[in-house]
Design a protein around this motif. Structure first.
Motif, PDB file in Angstrom:
ATOM      1  N   ALA A  17       0.839  -1.208   0.000  1.00  0.00           N
ATOM      2  CA  ALA A  17       0.000   0.000   0.000  1.00  0.00           C
ATOM      3  C   ALA A  17       0.870   1.252   0.000  1.00  0.00           C
ATOM      4  N   TYR A  21       1.029   4.136  -2.854  1.00  0.00           N
ATOM      5  CA  TYR A  21       0.824   5.553  -2.525  1.00  0.00           C
ATOM      6  C   TYR A  21       1.990   6.394  -3.044  1.00  0.00           C
ATOM      7  N   GLU A  22       3.204   5.947  -2.794  1.00  0.00           N
ATOM      8  CA  GLU A  22       4.393   6.684  -3.245  1.00  0.00           C
ATOM      9  C   GLU A  22       4.395   6.837  -4.757  1.00  0.00           C
ATOM     10  N   MET A  33      -3.561   9.329  -4.965  1.00  0.00           N
ATOM     11  CA  MET A  33      -3.034   9.645  -3.616  1.00  0.00           C
ATOM     12  C   MET A  33      -4.157   9.684  -2.599  1.00  0.00           C
ATOM     13  N   PHE A  36      -5.711   6.683  -0.831  1.00  0.00           N
ATOM     14  CA  PHE A  36      -5.019   6.003   0.271  1.00  0.00           C
ATOM     15  C   PHE A  36      -5.287   6.647   1.624  1.00  0.00           C
ATOM     16  N   GLN A 104       3.605   8.197   8.564  1.00  0.00           N
ATOM     17  CA  GLN A 104       2.199   7.909   8.285  1.00  0.00           C
ATOM     18  C   GLN A 104       1.713   6.839   9.256  1.00  0.00           C
ATOM     19  N   TRP A 106      -1.180   4.117   9.512  1.00  0.00           N
ATOM     20  CA  TRP A 106      -2.104   3.392   8.639  1.00  0.00           C
ATOM     21  C   TRP A 106      -3.031   2.527   9.490  1.00  0.00           C
ATOM     22  N   ARG A 114      -5.577   2.319   4.923  1.00  0.00           N
ATOM     23  CA  ARG A 114      -5.701   3.747   4.666  1.00  0.00           C
ATOM     24  C   ARG A 114      -4.830   4.527   5.650  1.00  0.00           C
TER      25      ARG A 114
END
Length: 124
Positions: A17, A21-22, A33, A36, A104, A106, A114
């Motif tokens: 994931a 996203y990256e 983007m 996510f 981040q 998640w 997410r």
């Protein structure tokens, strides 16, 4: 209560994931983007803050693409149980001595993994 940490299959899911996203970030794929992020995700940027997905959408659409050549290093993924993870990484760009930091949190939601909160900063 004991929480199992860093189960390989959970780390692999979060890594996939995060990498997707990256890629959306590097490609300047705004909707990709945003897909996510959880609806109520809070994001602290270098000189900005968004408190939900709609604020982030407006901010992202007003931003240009990232400089070319974004590179990551020292990326770490820590998982707690099967539904919570923290991803940290450093980032930079060719020709710049500025080091970026990205964190981040998640969560595994009904719709999948997410980002529920994110923080980005830079140092020179």
């Amino acid at each position: 209560m004991t929480v199992e940490r860093d189960r390989p299959e959970v780390v692999a899911e979060v890594a996939a994931a995060f990498e997707a996203y990256e890629q959306a970030l590097v490609d300047n794929d705004v909707e990709g983007m945003l897909g996510f992020f959880a609806d109520r995700a809070v994001r602290f940027g270098i000189a900005d803050q968004q408190n939900d997905i709609e604020e982030q959408r407006r901010w992202r659409l007003a931003q240009g693409p990232l400089p070319p050549g974004r590179r990551l290093k020292e990326t770490q993924i820590q998982t707690y149980g099967v539904s919570t993870a923290v991803v940290t990484t450093l980032f930079g760009y060719p020709g710049s001595d500025v080091v970026g930091r990205q964190t981040q949190a998640w969560a595994r939601l009904d719709e999948g993994w997410r980002i529920i909160t994110a923080h980005v900063s830079e140092t020179s």
